[in-house]
Scaffold this motif. Structure first.
Motif, PDB file in Angstrom:
ATOM      1  N   ILE A  75       9.673  -1.781  -1.043  1.00 32.29           N
ATOM      2  CA  ILE A  75       8.932  -0.961  -2.158  1.00 32.29           C
ATOM      3  C   ILE A  75       7.879  -0.456  -1.530  1.00 32.29           C
ATOM      4  CG2 ILE A  75       7.872  -1.231  -4.294  1.00 32.29           C
ATOM      5  CD1 ILE A  75       9.623  -3.789  -5.037  1.00 32.29           C
ATOM      6  N   PHE A  76       7.072  -0.961  -0.640  1.00 29.43           N
ATOM      7  CA  PHE A  76       5.951  -0.332  -0.230  1.00 29.43           C
ATOM      8  C   PHE A  76       6.425   0.932   0.595  1.00 29.43           C
ATOM      9  CE2 PHE A  76       3.245   0.484   3.801  1.00 29.43           C
ATOM     10  CZ  PHE A  76       1.909   0.637   3.027  1.00 29.43           C
ATOM     11  N   PHE A  77       7.498   0.799   1.553  1.00 27.96           N
ATOM     12  CA  PHE A  77       7.762   2.045   2.578  1.00 27.96           C
ATOM     13  C   PHE A  77       8.399   2.823   1.610  1.00 27.96           C
ATOM     14  CE2 PHE A  77       7.217  -0.976   5.854  1.00 27.96           C
ATOM     15  CZ  PHE A  77       6.475  -0.217   6.699  1.00 27.96           C
ATOM     16  N   ALA A  78       9.074   2.733   0.520  1.00 26.60           N
ATOM     17  CA  ALA A  78       9.500   3.748  -0.382  1.00 26.60           C
ATOM     18  C   ALA A  78       8.397   4.441  -1.170  1.00 26.60           C
ATOM     19  CB  ALA A  78      10.551   2.928  -1.345  1.00 26.60           C
ATOM     20  N   SER A  79       7.307   3.753  -1.507  1.00 24.39           N
ATOM     21  CA  SER A  79       6.279   4.247  -2.201  1.00 24.39           C
ATOM     22  C   SER A  79       5.581   5.228  -1.304  1.00 24.39           C
ATOM     23  CB  SER A  79       5.226   3.231  -2.789  1.00 24.39           C
ATOM     24  OG  SER A  79       4.572   2.614  -1.699  1.00 24.39           O
ATOM     25  N   THR A  80       5.700   5.349   0.011  1.00 21.82           N
ATOM     26  CA  THR A  80       5.159   6.140   0.896  1.00 21.82           C
ATOM     27  C   THR A  80       5.258   7.491   0.435  1.00 21.82           C
ATOM     28  OG1 THR A  80       6.267   5.789   2.546  1.00 21.82           O
ATOM     29  CG2 THR A  80       4.501   4.666   2.521  1.00 21.82           C
ATOM     30  N   ALA A  81       6.543   7.939  -0.142  1.00 21.02           N
ATOM     31  CA  ALA A  81       7.037   9.323  -0.841  1.00 21.02           C
ATOM     32  C   ALA A  81       6.014   9.831  -1.693  1.00 21.02           C
ATOM     33  CB  ALA A  81       8.489   9.154  -1.206  1.00 21.02           C
TER      34      ALA A  81
END
Lengths: 215, 207
Positions: free
Chosen positions: A62-68
């Motif tokens: 979720i954290f890395f996806a949220s970098t979008a």
């Protein structure tokens, strides 16, 4: 600090129309999640993973996806927006749209994660509440940091660098709560309350700080 | 209604160049004020200072609304602009762009045909994506949004750029009419036709 419904709805409608036509933010979040899920699932095969580790994996994805969400303020009409737009409507409009995008992602990500890792959820309501408040915090922090990094002269990596320390407390609490929801341990209600309070402070502080960035 | 914007002993530098030094002026409503000067003389900076989009290095810029001093947040709500660096959303149609920007000022506009006629933009372009518009059509659309919002202060930076003669005539006529009903028009320009309609001309020297 005043929020107009007409302005707020205009911002959400515009974000929705543009993102439906460009699909930039959602597709990058979806593709990252899919790739991460597929890689981890294929790599570990049928190996049993502890609930704490599974929860941490879910929140890392979720954290890395949220970098979008870094692209939230890559707005082609930012100058025009600054002339006509009120700071609070822009902040809350963009934040709610980020929340909608994250929710749409979770509708895909959560069932896929549970199926691929063969997880049994003992307390679905707590899991859903944890996910909701977790992504609320990410959306609030992501919107503010995207606005800060958009005004910086050197942007490379700034979003992730600033986002990580701000949302780390949310992640630690969310991992704890997710793990408890999977195992049906005694649910740490205090963690849930702390997460809600932290989210509220984050969004309120973001709203106040955004005025200084906007005007 | 905005009565005036006052510059009090304003000094401002841009890119290590002193553009204004102890500059004082009153910009009164009901007038067209043209700001002229060579490229790099600070025309756009003057407009940004007047609209309080940037702070002067020293000195004060004060806006009066019905005789009372207002802060920059409330001044911003009374400003509309047309400038080359103002983009519209290319993914949205003309109507969607109008609806969005007027919505930001709490205006609900269901019928935009009257405004399309005023700027002589073909009504059929209403539902066309802005990415298919020519630069002149985009300029007309920016002006249409400005007319629809109907603010007290118009900040115009090279308003007639990319326009044909008919477009220029429409814009200049609308600008004159708006000044007559009490709006404050600030226009950065180097075009003689545009400067001709001004009540006051501020010529900025080369630095």
């Amino acid at each position: 600090m005043k929020l107009s419904a007409c302005q707020f709805i205009s911002v959400i409608r515009k974000e929705f129309l543009i993102n439906c036509r460009q699909r930039a933010i959602f597709v990058s979040m979806l593709m990252f999640s899919l790739t991460a899920l597929a890689c981890i699932s294929l790599a570990i095969g049928g190996t049993f993973l502890e609930s704490k580790l599974l929860s941490a994996l879910l929140w890392i994805i979720i954290f890395f996806a949220s970098t979008a969400l870094d692209k939230t303020f890559d707005d082609e009409a930012i100058t025009t927006l600054k002339i006509y737009g009120d700071s609070q409507s822009i902040f809350f409009g963009k934040m709610i749209f980020s929340l909608i995008s994250m929710t749409a992602l979770m509708i895909f990500l959560l069932p896929t994660f549970l199926i691929l890792f063969d997880c049994e959820v003992k307390s679905p309501p707590i899991l859903l509440i944890t996910i909701f408040f977790g992504i609320c915090g990410i959306s609030g922090a992501g919107t503010l940091i995207s606005a800060i990094s958009a005004t910086a002269s050197i942007r490379s990596g700034l979003f992730s660098i600033l986002l990580f320390p701000i949302i780390l407390p949310i992640f630690l609490l969310a991992i704890d709560l997710t793990s408890a929801a999977l195992l049906n341990f005694e649910i740490p209600i205090s963690s849930l309350i702390t997460m809600i309070i932290y989210d509220s402070i984050l969004i309120l502080a973001g709203s106040i700080l955004f005025d200084y960035l906007w005007y | 209604m905005i009565n005036k914007i006052v510059f009090e002993n304003v000094s401002h530098s841009f890119a290590n160049k002193k553009i204004f030094e102890n500059f004082s002026i009153e910009l009164d409503a009901g007038k067209i004020i043209a700001i002229t000067g060579a490229n790099g003389s600070g025309k756009s900076t003057f407009l940004k200072l007047a609209g309080q989009f940037i702070k002067p290095d020293t000195g004060k810029i004060i806006a009066f609304d019905d005789g009372k001093i207002i802060d920059k947040i409330n001044l911003r709500k009374k400003i509309s602009a047309v400038a080359p660096n103002m983009n519209l959303y290319s993914e949205l149609t003309a109507f969607e762009n109008i609806k969005f920007f007027v919505g930001l000022r709490d205006i609900v506009l269901n019928d935009t045909d009257e405004f399309f006629k005023r700027v002589e933009l073909d009504i059929e372009t209403k539902n066309k994506s802005v990415k298919n518009f020519s630069t002149g059509m985009i300029q007309r659309l920016k002006f249409l949004i400005l007319l629809a919002i109907d603010s007290d202060v118009w900040i115009l930076d090279e308003p007639c750029s990319n326009l044909d003669d008919s477009g220029k005539n429409i814009f200049l006529k609308e600008i004159k009419n708006s000044a007559q009903i009490g709006k404050l028009i600030l226009m950065a320009t180097n075009e003689r036709d545009e400067a001709k309609i001004a009540n006051e001309i501020i010529s900025l020297p080369i630095h």
